[in-house]
Design an enzyme around this catalytic site. Structure first.
Site, PDB file in Angstrom:
ATOM      1  N   ARG A 151       0.826  -1.197   0.000  1.00  9.83           N
ATOM      2  CA  ARG A 151       0.000   0.000   0.000  1.00  9.83           C
ATOM      3  C   ARG A 151       0.865   1.253   0.000  1.00  9.83           C
ATOM      4  O   ARG A 151       1.909   1.279   0.627  1.00  9.83           O
ATOM      5  CB  ARG A 151      -0.868  -0.015   1.254  1.00  9.83           C
ATOM      6  N   SER A 206      -8.850   0.303   0.079  1.00 10.86           N
ATOM      7  CA  SER A 206      -9.704  -0.022   1.233  1.00 10.86           C
ATOM      8  C   SER A 206     -10.321   1.240   1.840  1.00 10.86           C
ATOM      9  O   SER A 206     -10.987   1.989   1.156  1.00 10.86           O
ATOM     10  CB  SER A 206      -8.889  -0.821   2.240  1.00 10.86           C
ATOM     11  N   HIS A 207     -10.041   1.481   3.122  1.00 15.21           N
ATOM     12  CA  HIS A 207     -10.638   2.610   3.844  1.00 15.21           C
ATOM     13  C   HIS A 207      -9.655   3.773   3.951  1.00 15.21           C
ATOM     14  O   HIS A 207      -9.910   4.740   4.650  1.00 15.21           O
ATOM     15  CB  HIS A 207     -11.001   2.145   5.250  1.00 15.21           C
ATOM     16  N   LYS A 255      -4.099  -6.383  -2.487  1.00  8.66           N
ATOM     17  CA  LYS A 255      -4.200  -7.562  -1.639  1.00  8.66           C
ATOM     18  C   LYS A 255      -3.920  -8.757  -2.534  1.00  8.66           C
ATOM     19  O   LYS A 255      -4.599  -8.953  -3.539  1.00  8.66           O
ATOM     20  CB  LYS A 255      -5.600  -7.650  -1.019  1.00  8.66           C
ATOM     21  N   ASP A 266     -16.790  -0.099   4.317  1.00 12.41           N
ATOM     22  CA  ASP A 266     -15.617   0.656   3.887  1.00 12.41           C
ATOM     23  C   ASP A 266     -15.526   0.569   2.365  1.00 12.41           C
ATOM     24  O   ASP A 266     -16.367  -0.064   1.715  1.00 12.41           O
ATOM     25  CB  ASP A 266     -14.348   0.186   4.615  1.00 12.41           C
ATOM     26  N   ASP A 324     -13.969  -0.950   0.100  1.00  9.75           N
ATOM     27  CA  ASP A 324     -13.933  -2.202  -0.656  1.00  9.75           C
ATOM     28  C   ASP A 324     -14.786  -3.291  -0.010  1.00  9.75           C
ATOM     29  O   ASP A 324     -14.682  -4.465  -0.373  1.00  9.75           O
ATOM     30  CB  ASP A 324     -12.493  -2.673  -0.881  1.00  9.75           C
ATOM     31  N   ASP A 367     -14.936  -4.947   2.806  1.00  6.04           N
ATOM     32  CA  ASP A 367     -14.523  -6.047   3.676  1.00  6.04           C
ATOM     33  C   ASP A 367     -14.662  -5.658   5.148  1.00  6.04           C
ATOM     34  O   ASP A 367     -14.325  -6.429   6.032  1.00  6.04           O
ATOM     35  CB  ASP A 367     -13.115  -6.563   3.352  1.00  6.04           C
ATOM     36  N   ARG A 368     -15.167  -4.441   5.399  1.00  4.15           N
ATOM     37  CA  ARG A 368     -15.444  -4.004   6.766  1.00  4.15           C
ATOM     38  C   ARG A 368     -16.874  -3.511   6.856  1.00  4.15           C
ATOM     39  O   ARG A 368     -17.331  -2.792   5.965  1.00  4.15           O
ATOM     40  CB  ARG A 368     -14.579  -2.804   7.146  1.00  4.15           C
ATOM     41  N   GLU A 413     -12.877  -8.718  13.837  1.00  2.00           N
ATOM     42  CA  GLU A 413     -12.076  -7.636  14.374  1.00  2.00           C
ATOM     43  C   GLU A 413     -13.018  -6.519  14.799  1.00  2.00           C
ATOM     44  O   GLU A 413     -14.054  -6.304  14.174  1.00  2.00           O
ATOM     45  CB  GLU A 413     -11.106  -7.117  13.301  1.00  2.00           C
ATOM     46  N   SER A 452     -12.699  -3.601  14.213  1.00  2.00           N
ATOM     47  CA  SER A 452     -12.812  -2.675  13.090  1.00  2.00           C
ATOM     48  C   SER A 452     -13.828  -3.114  12.045  1.00  2.00           C
ATOM     49  O   SER A 452     -13.989  -2.445  11.034  1.00  2.00           O
ATOM     50  CB  SER A 452     -11.452  -2.524  12.416  1.00  2.00           C
ATOM     51  N   HIS A 462     -14.014  -6.188  10.315  1.00  5.43           N
ATOM     52  CA  HIS A 462     -13.742  -7.339   9.442  1.00  5.43           C
ATOM     53  C   HIS A 462     -14.386  -8.544  10.124  1.00  5.43           C
ATOM     54  O   HIS A 462     -14.029  -8.872  11.252  1.00  5.43           O
ATOM     55  CB  HIS A 462     -12.241  -7.630   9.344  1.00  5.43           C
TER      56      HIS A 462
HETATM   57 ZN   LIG Z   1     -11.338  -2.694   3.274  1.00  6.00          ZN
END
Ligand SMILES: [Zn+2]
Length: 479
Positions: free
Chosen positions: A13, A103-104, A113, A244, A246, A248-249, A327, A329, A331
């Site tokens: 990243r 992502s975020h 990823k 988020d 993408d 995944d959260r 998580e 957060s 996930h």
């Molecule tokens: Zn993400």
């Protein structure tokens, strides 16, 4: 010249145009192809997906060029949420893949990823990628790989509708959902599946727009949830869901406008799963409430605390044979009747399935958990090259403090699997370095407000001293 700091613990990243550009993406594609062939000699097929960021399309194009130059056949799945790229590897039985996503993170960032086999790579594997790029140690394949487009959104949609549309039946409670996709990629998929489940859906920022004109797509920051909270309350919805960039959260709001954090969602999901899979292993990251671990144990599960980071959690899930992980957060990884990667869309469907089947709202589902006082994630700016030294110094300081036994606070235990999670008499505090941002992350939880303040000021003070240690370069002995 490639900056070392872009090769992170569990992804690659950096700032677009500065750390990463099309050229870098091309070499990353080659390097990925090289590693894929090295580790899976008969690997031939991989997918590439991308998020909505303005730079993502070009980066994906160049990655694909790099991959086909290594003889890899690429399934170009285009614009989609990250979990759909994971889904593509199972659905199409691929040998790996790359998701281009920031992502975020702030709009100037982008990232990648990488998966080899079905696993997202991390740590040493990411360093292997770095080494291959630096040494240009690839042998071009004599035959170029092929590129084929695949409509993963339709495939995922069909899969989810088959799985969840039974809930549209009259016998199940009607549910009103507000969806805030934050102009990320979630809006492309989630609302249609929810409608097929018989939900009434109110859309908020569901049009993909890589400039993120309404708010930043990071539901862990309460500021970004303001609109979702307001509309959920105004419309009398049962649940508000944010994602988020993408997807995944997940970020969830209950019918009264309260934020339901990732660890609380874990309680709802784990109780449901443990009824069917007694004794199952369930993983929470170091940021999760103690209540999660206690609740899992109370319901006959095996609770495991682990490091924060999606690749690390997925790896631990495999090792432990865990059916659920999460998580704080947002996930959420579900391996019960699913593939075990972090899919915020799938987590939404499972939550709503529970609400529909029990007829209960989120508040009712969580009514019996002990009330704790807690903070959200607190981020303290810290230069990348200082993070490690500061956190190490802090861990050492806490251990010394605990051993000396002379201070006003009693430290019962220190988990140092990821920074320091310090267990006090009535709560805990966490200090760890962020793997995704130039910051140190803290979080606190306690039985009462006074203890919460006490633990927070103690660790904030220790962190200041750790900063001085690191800056002085004098190590931790100076104390
Ligand atoms: Zn993400």
């Amino acid at each position: 010249m490639i900056d070392d700091k872009i090769f992170r613990a569990y992804d690659i990243r950096g700032i677009t145009g500065q750390d990463i550009d099309n050229n870098f993406a091309f070499y990353l594609g080659k390097s990925f192809g090289t590693l894929l062939r090295r580790e899976k000699p008969d690997a031939r097929k991989a997918s590439v997906g991308r998020d909505v960021r303005l730079s993502s399309k070009n980066l994906a194009t160049y990655i694909i060029k790099g991959m086909i130059s290594m003889g890899i056949n690429v399934c170009d799945i285009g614009l989609c949420p990250t979990p759909l790229q994971y889904f593509s590897m199972y659905h199409l039985d691929l040998d790996g893949g790359i998701m281009v996503t920031g992502s975020h993170n702030p709009p100037e960032y982008n990232g990648f990823k990488l998966s080899i086999g079905k696993d997202t790579i991390f740590g040493e594997e990411i360093q292997k990628i770095r080494k291959i790029i630096e040494e240009r140690s690839w042998k071009e394949f004599p035959v170029l790989g092929q590129i084929a487009n695949f409509d993963i959104i339709s495939a995922y949609h069909d899969f989810m509708v088959r799985r969840f549309s039974y809930l549209s039946g009259e016998e199940y409670r009607k549910i009103k959902v507000v969806v805030d996709a934050g102009n990320g990629t979630a809006g492309l998929v989630v609302t249609v599946v929810l409608e097929a489940m018989g939900c009434e859906v109110i859309r908020l920022y569901c049009e993909p727009d890589g400039r993120f004109p309404n708010h930043h797509p990071d539901p862990t920051v309460p500021e970004n949830l303001k609109d979702l909270i307001r509309i959920t309350e105004e419309k009398g919805a049962d649940i508000g869901v944010g994602y988020d960039g993408d997807a995944d959260r997940i970020g969830v709001i209950d019918s009264s406008g309260n934020i339901v954090w990732g660890d609380q969602l874990m309680i709802i999901l784990s109780r449901d799963i443990l009824k069917r899979v007694p004794g199952a292993a369930i993983i929470g990251d170091v940021k999760c409430s103690q209540v999660v671990f206690d609740d899992v144990e109370r319901n006959g599960g095996r609770a495991i605390m682990w490091k924060t980071g999606h690749s690390l959690v997925k790896d631990k899930m495999k090792q432990e044979g865990a059916v659920l992980a999460g998580e704080f957060s947002g996930h959420i990884f579900i391996a019960d009747d699913y593939y075990g990667y972090d899919d915020a869309l799938y987590a939404t469907f499972r939550l709503i399935e529970i609400m529909k089947k029990t007829g209960l709202g989120l508040q009712e589902l969580l009514a019996d958990i002990p009330h704790m006082y807690y903070t959200p994630e607190i981020r303290v700016d810290c230069p990348e090259d200082q993070k490690k030294a500061r956190v190490e110094s802090l861990v050492k300081r806490c251990k010394d403090y605990s051993l000396s036994g002379s201070g006003p606070l009693l430290i019962k235990k220190i988990y140092d699997i990821d920074g320091a999670r310090v267990i006090f008499e009535k709560g805990w505090g966490l200090v760890r370095s962020s793997n995704t941002q130039p910051s140190i992350v803290m979080r606190f939880e306690a039985e009462d407000e006074q203890s919460l303040t006490l633990y927070r000021s103690f660790l904030e003070e220790e962190l200041k001293k750790a900063k001085a240690d690191a800056e002085a370069g004098a190590g931790v002995e100076k104390r």
